[in-house]
Enzyme design. Structure first.
Site, short mmCIF file in Angstrom:
data_model
loop_
_atom_site.label_atom_id
_atom_site.label_comp_id
_atom_site.label_asym_id
_atom_site.label_seq_id
_atom_site.Cartn_x
_atom_site.Cartn_y
_atom_site.Cartn_z
N GLY A 14 0.77 -1.12 -0.06
CA GLY A 14 0.00 -0.12 0.05
C GLY A 14 0.83 1.15 0.15
O GLY A 14 1.93 1.36 -0.58
N CYS A 15 0.36 2.37 0.76
CA CYS A 15 1.14 3.48 0.71
C CYS A 15 2.55 3.24 1.38
O CYS A 15 2.57 2.66 2.49
CB CYS A 15 0.40 4.40 1.58
SG CYS A 15 1.11 5.94 1.75
N PHE A 16 3.55 3.84 0.53
CA PHE A 16 4.98 3.47 1.20
C PHE A 16 5.06 4.19 2.69
O PHE A 16 6.03 4.00 3.37
CB PHE A 16 6.18 3.75 0.07
CG PHE A 16 5.90 4.94 -0.50
CD1 PHE A 16 5.40 6.16 -0.18
CD2 PHE A 16 6.50 4.93 -2.01
CE1 PHE A 16 5.50 7.24 -0.85
CE2 PHE A 16 6.47 6.02 -2.60
CZ PHE A 16 5.95 7.25 -2.30
#
Length: 181
Positions: A14-16
């Site tokens: 997902g979002c880093f």
């Protein structure tokens, strides 16, 4: 991939920003960089990757000391701190750039990744099957500077407060023995 006494793991969950914040707290991790991997264009920008058209995933590269923490434990932390059963999404983030993916650097990493995924699948921790992709590493492109150390530099932002901090709390409860002192 070995780098003196360190190895590299390249992971997308997902979002880093969330993944980076978790691995920065893991004992044995030397460095975490946010970036992009698995796509079809060189030197992509955040805007290009966010379009979903480049094929890249938001990833982190985790430089770790295998004499302190094993690759298998890195992967267990990875799996248990995101939802590996969601195809091309994590929470409100939707698109192939948010896919759950392990980019392996060696045949040994591939084997360990498959073993850990299979072990967790058999454990039936989640109601749905794990869809995490296991793919060969090809190239890593470091994300723009404002994405690095995102939580540390933006801790008052609503996204950090509502999304990243609860994930860190979950990680700290599950992996208390692996926290940096």
């Amino acid at each position: 991939m070995k780098n003196n006494t360190f190895e590299i793991a390249t992971l997308g969950a997902g979002c880093f920003w969330c993944v980076e914040a978790i691995f920065e707290r893991v004992n044995g991790v030397e460095e975490v960089l946010s970036g992009y991997s698995g796509g079809k264009i060189a030197n992509p920008t955040y805007r290009e990757v966010s379009s979903g058209l480049t094929g890249h995933a938001e990833v982190v590269q985790v430089k770790f000391n295998p004499s302190v923490i094993s690759y298998a434990k890195i992967l267990e932390i990875f799996f248990k701190t995101h939802n590996p059963t969601m195809l091309n999404r994590q929470g409100a983030d939707v698109g192939t750039q948010y896919r759950s993916v392990i980019f392996y650097h060696t045949d040994e990493q591939k084997s360990v990744a498959e073993d850990v995924k299979n072990m967790l699948s058999r454990a039936a921790i989640w109601n749905d099957p794990i869809v995490t992709e296991i793919s060969p590493f090809t190239k890593f492109y470091k994300a723009e500077d404002y994405h690095q150390n995102y939580l540390e530099n933006n801790s008052k932002q609503p996204y950090c407060q509502m999304v990243i901090l609860p994930k860190i709390d979950k990680f700290e409860k599950l992996f208390e023995d692996y926290l940096k002192k």
